[in-house]
Design an enzyme around this catalytic site. Structure first.
Site, mmCIF file in Angstrom:
data_model
loop_
_atom_site.group_PDB
_atom_site.id
_atom_site.type_symbol
_atom_site.label_atom_id
_atom_site.label_comp_id
_atom_site.label_asym_id
_atom_site.label_seq_id
_atom_site.Cartn_x
_atom_site.Cartn_y
_atom_site.Cartn_z
ATOM 1 N N SER A 255 0.778 -1.250 0.000
ATOM 2 C CA SER A 255 0.049 0.170 -0.184
ATOM 3 C C SER A 255 0.940 1.099 0.037
ATOM 4 C CB SER A 255 -0.812 -0.085 1.198
ATOM 5 O OG SER A 255 -1.751 1.122 1.205
ATOM 6 N N GLY A 256 0.660 2.056 -1.015
ATOM 7 C CA GLY A 256 1.314 3.480 -0.918
ATOM 8 C C GLY A 256 2.503 3.460 -1.955
ATOM 9 N N THR B 260 -1.384 2.342 -8.174
ATOM 10 C CA THR B 260 -2.598 2.981 -8.903
ATOM 11 C C THR B 260 -2.082 3.959 -9.903
ATOM 12 O OG1 THR B 260 -4.111 2.343 -7.076
ATOM 13 C CG2 THR B 260 -4.716 4.214 -8.456
ATOM 14 N N ASN C 86 -1.041 5.689 3.044
ATOM 15 C CA ASN C 86 -1.421 6.336 1.467
ATOM 16 C C ASN C 86 -2.594 7.352 1.597
ATOM 17 O OD1 ASN C 86 -2.012 6.833 -1.082
ATOM 18 N ND2 ASN C 86 -2.057 4.767 -1.724
ATOM 19 N N SER D 5 -5.724 5.620 -0.758
ATOM 20 C CA SER D 5 -5.545 4.325 -0.830
ATOM 21 C C SER D 5 -6.581 3.675 -1.473
ATOM 22 C CB SER D 5 -5.032 3.735 0.439
ATOM 23 O OG SER D 5 -5.016 2.354 0.429
ATOM 24 N N SER D 6 -6.271 2.795 -2.563
ATOM 25 C CA SER D 6 -7.532 2.017 -2.882
ATOM 26 C C SER D 6 -7.903 0.884 -2.161
ATOM 27 C CB SER D 6 -6.989 1.339 -4.375
ATOM 28 O OG SER D 6 -6.161 1.978 -5.279
ATOM 29 N N GLY E 4 0.053 -7.160 -3.606
ATOM 30 C CA GLY E 4 0.851 -8.386 -3.970
ATOM 31 C C GLY E 4 0.274 -9.732 -3.752
ATOM 32 N N GLU F 130 1.228 -13.677 -5.575
ATOM 33 C CA GLU F 130 2.022 -14.145 -6.659
ATOM 34 C C GLU F 130 1.150 -14.852 -7.452
ATOM 35 O OE1 GLU F 130 3.885 -13.536 -9.142
ATOM 36 O OE2 GLU F 130 5.023 -12.887 -7.542
HETATM 37 P P1 ATP Z 1 -2.729 1.310 -2.241
HETATM 38 O O1 ATP Z 1 -2.646 -0.264 -2.265
HETATM 39 O O2 ATP Z 1 -2.836 1.831 -0.820
HETATM 40 O O3 ATP Z 1 -3.914 1.862 -3.264
HETATM 41 P P2 ATP Z 1 -0.922 2.210 -4.365
HETATM 42 O O4 ATP Z 1 0.401 1.288 -4.435
HETATM 43 O O5 ATP Z 1 -2.040 2.147 -5.141
HETATM 44 O O6 ATP Z 1 -1.357 1.856 -2.959
HETATM 45 P P3 ATP Z 1 -0.863 5.113 -5.075
HETATM 46 O O7 ATP Z 1 -2.070 5.503 -4.570
HETATM 47 O O8 ATP Z 1 -0.583 4.689 -6.665
HETATM 48 O O9 ATP Z 1 -0.119 3.786 -4.238
HETATM 49 O O10 ATP Z 1 0.426 6.031 -4.637
HETATM 50 C C1 ATP Z 1 0.382 6.658 -3.407
HETATM 51 C C2 ATP Z 1 0.890 8.133 -3.573
HETATM 52 O O11 ATP Z 1 2.234 8.200 -3.971
HETATM 53 C C3 ATP Z 1 0.134 8.915 -4.716
HETATM 54 O O12 ATP Z 1 -1.168 9.465 -4.053
HETATM 55 C C4 ATP Z 1 1.066 9.749 -5.060
HETATM 56 O O13 ATP Z 1 0.995 10.943 -4.354
HETATM 57 C C5 ATP Z 1 2.428 9.341 -4.737
HETATM 58 N N1 ATP Z 1 2.783 8.559 -5.974
HETATM 59 C C6 ATP Z 1 2.948 7.277 -6.381
HETATM 60 N N2 ATP Z 1 3.549 6.975 -7.420
HETATM 61 C C7 ATP Z 1 3.965 7.915 -7.966
HETATM 62 C C8 ATP Z 1 4.834 8.640 -9.014
HETATM 63 N N3 ATP Z 1 5.092 7.826 -10.148
HETATM 64 N N4 ATP Z 1 4.688 10.058 -9.345
HETATM 65 C C9 ATP Z 1 4.315 10.907 -8.269
HETATM 66 N N5 ATP Z 1 3.585 10.489 -7.399
HETATM 67 C C10 ATP Z 1 3.519 9.311 -7.073
HETATM 68 MG MG MG Z 2 -4.053 1.960 -5.273
#
Ligand code: ATP
Ligand code: MG
Length: 742
Positions: free
Chosen positions: A178-179, A183, A235, A238-239, A460, A462
């Site tokens: 997460s984070g 997404t 996050n 967070s999704s 994650g 696998e």
């Molecule tokens: P979750 O499992 O909680 O949904 P996630 O892996 O989908 O987490 P994201 O929401 O994609 O995480 O990313 C968290 C935050 O990190 C985003 O809101 C953004 O602020 C920042 N972030 C992630 N990737 C990038 C990127 N490539 N460029 C800029 N900011 C990013």
């Molecule tokens: Mg997400």
């Protein structure tokens, strides 16, 4: 490297005197025997050997301290010319220290993407870099993968081109904690594909000039995020559900539609959040952004502090304005084609949930539940289109079947509160699922679809345990991440010996069973029988060894939750609501429930139903994925403070170990990760020889074979396919180096 690639490297890295630095660094490097030394705090520290004592060495560390360490606590260091390599499979010394060192160096130079054999590794920058512009999209369009600096666009582009060339469905699997950025990267994939494969794609790749369908596909995101994402400790966005987006193409590669499948949904967040987290974004957006008129239609006269389901949560997200986000949401719904009436149905559910939370239940003498203050119930019933008398009766004194007769049962305050919360969660969840269906109706047009690219955004697990790659008639076995997951899955899921879910179902139909008898039964089945199962010392529950960590489960309340999911008196009312949308959400409760149905429902239980449903869904996802050519993206969270420019080495190492990146590099090096067509190989390396290849026409394959002979490459270093040569990691890098000196 193509000019495009070089220009981009300059753009990303911003420096061209790297070579000069490198020469100096190389000279310094050569003077000493540099190594990495394991370190509890820093992960690894650099130093050089001052004394070699066989099993042990004396090391002068970078902070000028001297340490004597065992040789097996050290790793070899790569010379500086490997600093910031784009593909870690090219490192001469491939060890944990070198991998983390490379990722760290790159990250500190704002290079967040790195190849790692099979994977693209993406480290969350926590800041906005200008690397997702239309200009960059044009750079990546139809370039060869390794010509260009690592980027999520390169992955999207390979998937697209391979789909067209190999006439095969593709998938991009984006995993991470997460984070970590799953997404965000998923959105970039969709953005890229919409730009290069849309209606208007042709020349423009201009995201501002997208066709209608492409815009709709992109605009599904703010909608899903408003209803399905929330602020968590890890996050800000967070999704709370997983998704698989399939983009469908016709045979000439144009987008013809898309479909979203969702997996798991954290509905418990609707009724409870810790004080550092929030409920789903929509609650804050609606209360802060809706017009006074809409709010009064929705009977929302309070603010965040007036509703039980929002008042104890955090209220604000740094840098986010909920009111602006509300506007973004409404705009997105308009683009997708969700009408004003449909929007108000969705908002009505959100408001009903808030009012459900405010129903005050009191306890009379004899422990019977009472509702004295009826305004919240009235609002709920108004919004949901059901009669209040029956609603109240169904909550406080539901009709239940005892043997052959219907009797009226008196409920306690706790029971009523429990069923109100169950209702709130279920109502919200059903509405969220209906929203996903509605979105699909707008964008899914299965006609004309020849291929798809599926993008999986899911925390994650696998999937490809062992995959055989058949390419060019050469076979080798790839991935076996050595993640020993099956025993844990069996433990949860198996029917025989009785797994946790089945055991729960069984206990639910046993008279006099309690949470305690349930746990005792579990212990008797699994204690000392599965290495993944443990008995906790202090609590009533059990401990499971999951993917990355042990998790302790407290089992209090499980039996009840499994038995009595929803108050059927109420759900049957809702199924006959005067509001069509609300009625449709509960249509599975229409009609009288027969004894048989009832038995089945108890037997299934909500936990089982949910568990079973997930299992079937995941099974179908796997089936789809197995039929595709996969591309792997591993997202990494750099630190737990959402802080730009900071790498917490132990945290990152932990993820690299768990997500198979380290293992993947090793395996990739055992295989043949680099490939070149005969033609290309000849074109690039003919200049390294003179007169080997006779003048005049000669077949490319024959020419390539002559060149391989001339280079005296060991035959273990390559394989010859039907149109390409496959090389072990590092071989092409060496040839390139020789070529550079020519
Ligand atoms: P979750 O499992 O909680 O949904 P996630 O892996 O989908 O987490 P994201 O929401 O994609 O995480 O990313 C968290 C935050 O990190 C985003 O809101 C953004 O602020 C920042 N972030 C992630 N990737 C990038 C990127 N490539 N460029 C800029 N900011 C990013
Ligand atoms: Mg997400």
């Amino acid at each position: 490297h193509s000019p495009g690639g070089e220009a981009l490297r300059l753009l990303f890295n911003g420096s061209c005197d790297a070579d000069v630095n490198n020469t100096v660094a190389q000279a310094t490097f050569n003077e000493k025997k540099w190594i990495w030394v394991e370190d509890k705090k820093a992960g690894y520290v650099a130093g050089y050997i001052t004394k070699d004592m066989g099993e042990q060495v004396e090391v002068h560390l970078n902070d000028d301290s001297i340490r004597i360490v065992n040789v097996n606590e050290t790793d070899k260091m790569n010379p500086p010319k490997f600093d910031k390599v784009e593909d870690m499979a090219d490192l001469t010394y491939l060890n944990e220290a070198s991998v983390i060192h490379n990722l760290r160096l790159r990250y500190l130079s704002n290079l967040i993407y790195t190849y790692s054999g099979l994977f693209l590794v993406a480290v969350n920058p926590y800041q906005k870099f200008p690397i997702y512009t239309d200009e960059i999209i044009r750079y990546y369009k139809s370039k060869r993968h390794h010509e260009m600096p690592p980027h999520i666009y390169a992955i999207a582009d390979s998937a697209y081109n391979e789909m067209l060339q190999e006439r095969e469905n593709q998938s991009i699997l984006i995993t991470g904690e997460s984070g970590a950025g799953k997404t965000e990267n998923t959105k970039r994939v969709i953005q890229y594909i919409a730009a290069i494969a849309g209606d208007s794609a042709g020349d423009s790749s201009n995201t501002k000039m997208l066709g209608k369908l492409e815009s709709q596909i992109l605009q599904t995101n703010p909608i899903l995020e408003a209803f399905g994402n929330a602020l968590t400790i890890r996050n800000n966005n967070s999704s709370r559900f997983g998704k698989f987006i399939r983009i469908e193409f016709n045979s000439s590669g144009q987008i013809v539609g898309a479909n979203i499948e969702r997996y798991l949904f954290e509905k418990s967040r609707v009724t409870y959040q810790t004080p550092e987290e929030r409920n789903f974004h929509i609650f804050y957006q609606l209360l802060r952004g809706a017009s006074p008129q809409l709010k009064s239609e929705l009977l929302l006269d309070g603010s965040l502090n007036d509703y039980r389901f929002t008042k104890n949560s955090l209220k604000d997200i740094e840098g986010v304005n909920d009111s602006t986000e509300y506007q973004t949401l409404v705009d997105a719904m308009n683009v997708v084609g969700i009408s004003e009436n449909e929007q108000s149905d969705l908002f009505r559910v959100v408001s009903a949930v808030l009012h459900l939370g405010n129903i005050e239940v009191a306890s009379s003498r004899n422990d019977q539940a009472q509702i004295y203050e009826t305004s919240s119930s009235e609002n709920v019933c108004n919004l949901l289109g059901i009669p209040i008398a029956e609603f109240t009766k169904g909550l406080l004194n539901p009709q239940v079947k005892a043997g052959r007769e219907w009797v009226t049962q008196a409920r306690t305050k706790e029971q009523v509160l429990y069923s109100i919360e169950a209702l709130a969660k279920s109502l919200y969840e059903r509405s969220f699922f209906a929203l996903v269906d509605r979105i699909n109706k707008a964008i899914y047009r299965p006609k004309n679809s020849s291929y798809f690219i599926g993008v999986l955004d899911i925390a994650g697990f696998e999937i490809f345990k062992q995959e055989e790659y058949k390419l060019e008639g050469i076979e080798w076995k790839f991935i076996d991440f050595g993640l020993d997951l099956q025993p844990t899955i069996d433990l949860i899921d198996k029917a025989n010996p009785v797994g946790i879910l089945s055991c729960l179902d069984e206990e639910c139909v046993m008279p006099k069973a309690t949470d305690k008898t349930f746990v005792e039964k579990l212990h008797s089945f699994w204690k000392d029988k599965s290495p993944k199962y443990q008995v906790p010392r202090f609590q009533q529950g059990f401990i499971l060894q999951h993917y990355a960590a042990k998790v302790e489960y407290k089992t209090s309340g499980w039996l009840d939750k499994n038995k009595d999911p929803l108050n059927e008196n109420i759900t049957k009312l809702l199924a006959r609501s005067s509001n069509q949308y609300i009625a449709s959400l509960f249509s599975d409760y229409l009609g009288d429930i027969t004894d048989n149905d009832k038995k089945n429902r108890v037997k299934r239980g909500v936990f089982r139903t949910v568990g079973r449903h997930h299992k079937e869904q995941l099974h179908s996802l796997m089936q789809q994925l197995y039929s595709t050519h996969p591309h792997f993206v591993r997202c990494i969270i750099p630190n737990e403070e959402k802080c730009p420019g900071k790498i917490d080495v132990p945290l990152v190492l932990d993820q690299l170990r768990c997500n198979g990146v380290l293992e993947g590099i090793r395996i990739c090096r055992a295989g043949f990760p680099n490939r070149l067509s005969f033609n290309e190989f000849r074109r690039r390396y003919e200049i390294l020889t003179s007169g080997i290849i006779p003048k005049g026409f000669i077949d490319n394959k024959v020419a390539a074979e002559k060149l391989l002979d001339a280079f005296k490459l060991d035959t273990s270093q390559y394989r010859i396919g039907s149109s390409k040569i496959f090389f072990r990691a590092g071989v092409l890098a060496e040839l390139e180096e020789i070529r550079d000196t020519k």
